[in-house]
Write a protein that holds these residues in place. Structure first.
Motif, PDB file in Angstrom:
ATOM      1  N   SER A   1     -30.978  19.632  10.490  1.00 24.55           N
ATOM      2  CA  SER A   1     -31.027  18.176  10.274  1.00 24.55           C
ATOM      3  C   SER A   1     -31.146  17.857   8.789  1.00 24.55           C
ATOM      4  CB  SER A   1     -32.217  17.564  11.016  1.00 24.55           C
ATOM      5  OG  SER A   1     -32.066  17.680  12.402  1.00 24.55           O
ATOM      6  N   ALA A   2     -31.877  18.706   8.058  1.00 21.04           N
ATOM      7  CA  ALA A   2     -32.061  18.473   6.621  1.00 21.04           C
ATOM      8  C   ALA A   2     -30.747  18.597   5.846  1.00 21.04           C
ATOM      9  CB  ALA A   2     -33.092  19.456   6.065  1.00 21.04           C
ATOM     10  N   CYS A   3     -29.749  19.225   6.477  1.00 19.56           N
ATOM     11  CA  CYS A   3     -28.432  19.386   5.849  1.00 19.56           C
ATOM     12  C   CYS A   3     -27.388  18.518   6.543  1.00 19.56           C
ATOM     13  CB  CYS A   3     -27.993  20.851   5.934  1.00 19.56           C
ATOM     14  SG  CYS A   3     -29.179  22.046   5.284  1.00 19.56           S
ATOM     15  N   SER A   4     -27.824  17.518   7.302  1.00 21.90           N
ATOM     16  CA  SER A   4     -26.914  16.767   8.160  1.00 21.90           C
ATOM     17  C   SER A   4     -25.829  16.024   7.389  1.00 21.90           C
ATOM     18  CB  SER A   4     -27.702  15.780   9.031  1.00 21.90           C
ATOM     19  OG  SER A   4     -28.402  14.859   8.217  1.00 21.90           O
ATOM     20  N   ASP A   5     -26.089  15.683   6.112  1.00 26.25           N
ATOM     21  CA  ASP A   5     -25.066  14.981   5.336  1.00 26.25           C
ATOM     22  C   ASP A   5     -23.843  15.853   5.071  1.00 26.25           C
ATOM     23  OD1 ASP A   5     -27.144  16.315   3.695  1.00 26.25           O
ATOM     24  OD2 ASP A   5     -25.794  15.829   2.044  1.00 26.25           O
ATOM     25  N   LEU A   6     -23.992  17.170   5.259  1.00 25.48           N
ATOM     26  CA  LEU A   6     -22.873  18.099   5.068  1.00 25.48           C
ATOM     27  C   LEU A   6     -22.112  18.360   6.375  1.00 25.48           C
ATOM     28  CD1 LEU A   6     -24.719  20.768   2.876  1.00 25.48           C
ATOM     29  CD2 LEU A   6     -23.149  18.985   2.072  1.00 25.48           C
ATOM     30  N   LEU A   7     -22.638  17.850   7.477  1.00 26.77           N
ATOM     31  CA  LEU A   7     -22.114  18.206   8.794  1.00 26.77           C
ATOM     32  C   LEU A   7     -21.323  17.069   9.430  1.00 26.77           C
ATOM     33  CD1 LEU A   7     -25.352  19.908  10.184  1.00 26.77           C
ATOM     34  CD2 LEU A   7     -23.471  20.982   8.927  1.00 26.77           C
TER      35      LEU A   7
END
Length: 569
Positions: A405-411
């Protein structure tokens, strides 16, 4: 790999003593119960004697009334209904369960499993278009859909209603479906929030039956599918799941549906099927269809109504499973080799690997196998339809879902839970995801989490392992998350003189040990992949042993033996 032995806190002394008196059991058994949250005579009765009467009212689940009302409307109006589910074990058993039950009452009903490669996980635009073109007006989505906001909005435009039956963690905003059944909804007060996707589907069928006064007995034959989903999706076996798993195993052992009977025959399981057997022998074969070809084959097997058709599909799926094994071993070897040859990768606290040629169908298995060697959060990615798609697995105590979730902007999308997840991203984002995921893990994982631990229930003497004790232990079944097989340690045991190396390459250790040479209380055991310890054990030096107990039958003789988890000299 070195392991930490962590002995669980013993149960409250007063509670243990009270339970000893009320149940007439010894302190060891009473303590095992209290550790599992069994603290009274009544809770012990429910634990040892699960009853279908203890199943919760399905209408306690948020939106159940809306779902049942819409389903009855479809039934009365003879609408076309489509059952839609994921391509894994939980998804295909869910579809088979709901389709089998409703087929008796709906004239126009079909099912749909998305293709892992062209459509990916969850509700797809292709699936919605197919439903609309087929004049379907109601879709029941199982084991998926909780995050499909845009897809459900698109379906609405096409005149297709959705009932979502999911068990994954939802976002704050839910899809605007006709009904959203998910016990993990923050506004849902259902007493059991750990159902499998198939379990949620079962509750919908229970709610429908309750509303229409159909006998509950009609639902019982479906429990074999629920048990397979509970075991394969590794959901906690407590609360309602324990009841469903208990009766599902009875169904599997006595009168399994033809498709499951075929799988059991292929897997060589003849009697006394356990949750463990389902996890390692049944589940992988059902999963193989969706991994190698199409999950439709798994559903065809699970709803087969003749032994000939079940055997034909079962044989095909068994071949797929052999192909799956070869693929996952090859890719695992490649992944392990890549890490072993890179000092940079070895130094990390996570493993994130990408290879466009790896087979999408087995990367989840590869992620799990990687953790057996490099015990840390792991993401395995490959290319599919021009995107990087992958499976993630975690280690005990680390919340993988929050890390992703902490990397969700990349997903592009992701979903799952604390210990397993799936994700998709643009190929250009893979490198940055590797970096960001590693940074999150470094800041949020403790050193203890990076060492595999064995949680031990109690320290016992070998003389405690009596036939009576093992009979009581058997009544703790079915085992699984939140009710794991009890693990014990015995200290200062010695080889009785009959221990030996076994296996083609002498890689395993067959043990024969005592902890007091004077009483001659000899216990045998098997320690897989520990054959190299034999020379030290054979010298007669004392060692500590960590194990669970199981029955071993050889040449008609049944004995209790240790399944050794670890040895410390």
């Amino acid at each position: 790999m070195d392991k930490r032995w962590v002995i669980k806190e013993p149960g409250d002394e007063e509670t243990v003593s009270t339970l000893m008196d009320s149940l007439g059991v010894d302190r060891l058994v009473a303590n095992l119960l209290v550790q599992r949250g069994i603290t009274s005579f009544d809770s012990a009765k429910k634990f040892f004697r699960p009853s279908l009467d203890d199943l919760h009212d399905p209408f306690l689940m948020k939106d159940m009334d809306k779902a049942v009302t819409r389903l009855i409307t479809a039934l009365n109006n003879q609408e076309r209904v489509m059952i839609y589910g994921d391509y894994d074990v939980d998804g295909t058993t869910s579809v088979a369960l709901v389709y089998t039950f409703l087929k008796k009452h709906f004239d126009y009903i079909d099912y749909y499993i998305p293709d892992r490669y062209s459509e990916g996980y969850g509700i797809s635009l292709k699936g919605i278009d197919f439903a609309a073109e087929s004049k379907v007006t109601l879709v029941i989505a199982l084991d998926c859909g909780i995050k499909a906001m845009e897809k459900i909005a698109y379906a609405k435009e096409k005149g297709v209603d959705f009932i979502i039956c999911d068990h994954h963690t939802p976002d704050e905003i839910l899809p605007e479906a006709t009904a959203v059944l998910d016990p993990k909804r923050v506004d849902c007060e259902y007493p059991c929030d750990c159902l499998s996707g198939c379990g949620v589907g079962f509750k919908l069928m229970q709610g429908l039956s309750q509303q229409l006064n159909w006998p509950f007995e009609n639902l019982v034959p479906l429990l074999d599918l629920v048990a397979v989903s509970i075991a394969s999706d590794i959901v906690p076996i407590e609360n309602e799941n324990r009841v469903l798993a208990h009766y599902g195993l009875i169904q599997l052992n006595n009168t399994p549906r033809l498709g499951l009977k075929t799988i059991l025959n292929l897997a060589g399981v003849e009697k006394d099927l356990t949750i463990n057997d389902v996890v390692f022998k049944v589940g992988p074969r059902i999963n193989a269809a969706g991994r190698i070809q199409s999950g439709n084959r798994a559903v065809q097997l699970l709803i087969a109504d003749t032994m000939d058709s079940a055997k034909l599909i079962g044989d095909t799926i068994n071949v797929m499973n052999e192909d799956r094994k070869e693929l996952d071993h090859t890719i695992t070897d490649e992944a392990l080799d890549r890490v072993a040859k890179s000092q940079t990768l070895l130094a990390k606290k996570s493993t994130v690997l990408f290879d466009r040629n790896w087979h999408k169908g087995v990367i989840g298995i590869v992620a799990s196998r990687m953790i057996e060697t490099y015990y840390r959060p792991t993401v395995i990615l490959t290319e599919s339809n021009g995107m990087a798609t992958g499976s993630a697995r975690s280690v005990d105590g680390f919340d993988l879902y929050q890390a992703i979730s902490a990397c969700s902007d990349l997903l592009e999308n992701f979903g799952g839970h604390k210990y397993a997840a799936g994700l998709t991203m643009k190929l250009a984002n893979v490198s940055e995801f590797q970096q960001r995921f590693e940074e999150y893990v470094q800041h949020n994982i403790s050193d203890d989490m990076l060492v595999p631990q064995i949680k031990i229930d109690a320290k016992i003497k070998l003389s405690d392992i009596t036939p009576k004790f093992y009979r009581l232990l058997k009544q703790f079944e079915p085992f699984g998350p939140k009710n794991m097989t009890p693990i014990f340690i015995s200290e200062d045991v010695v080889d009785y003189g009959y221990s030996r190396q076994v296996g083609r390459n002498k890689e395993h250790l067959k043990l024969s040990v005592v902890d007091d040479i004077r009483d001659g209380n000899v216990i045998s055991g098997i320690a897989f992949q520990m054959g190299n310890m034999y020379p030290k054990i054979a010298k007669g030096s004392p060692f500590n042993i960590c194990y669970s107990l199981q029955e071993n039958e050889y040449m008609g003789k049944v004995e209790t033996q240790m399944m050794v988890r670890d040895i410390k000299l």
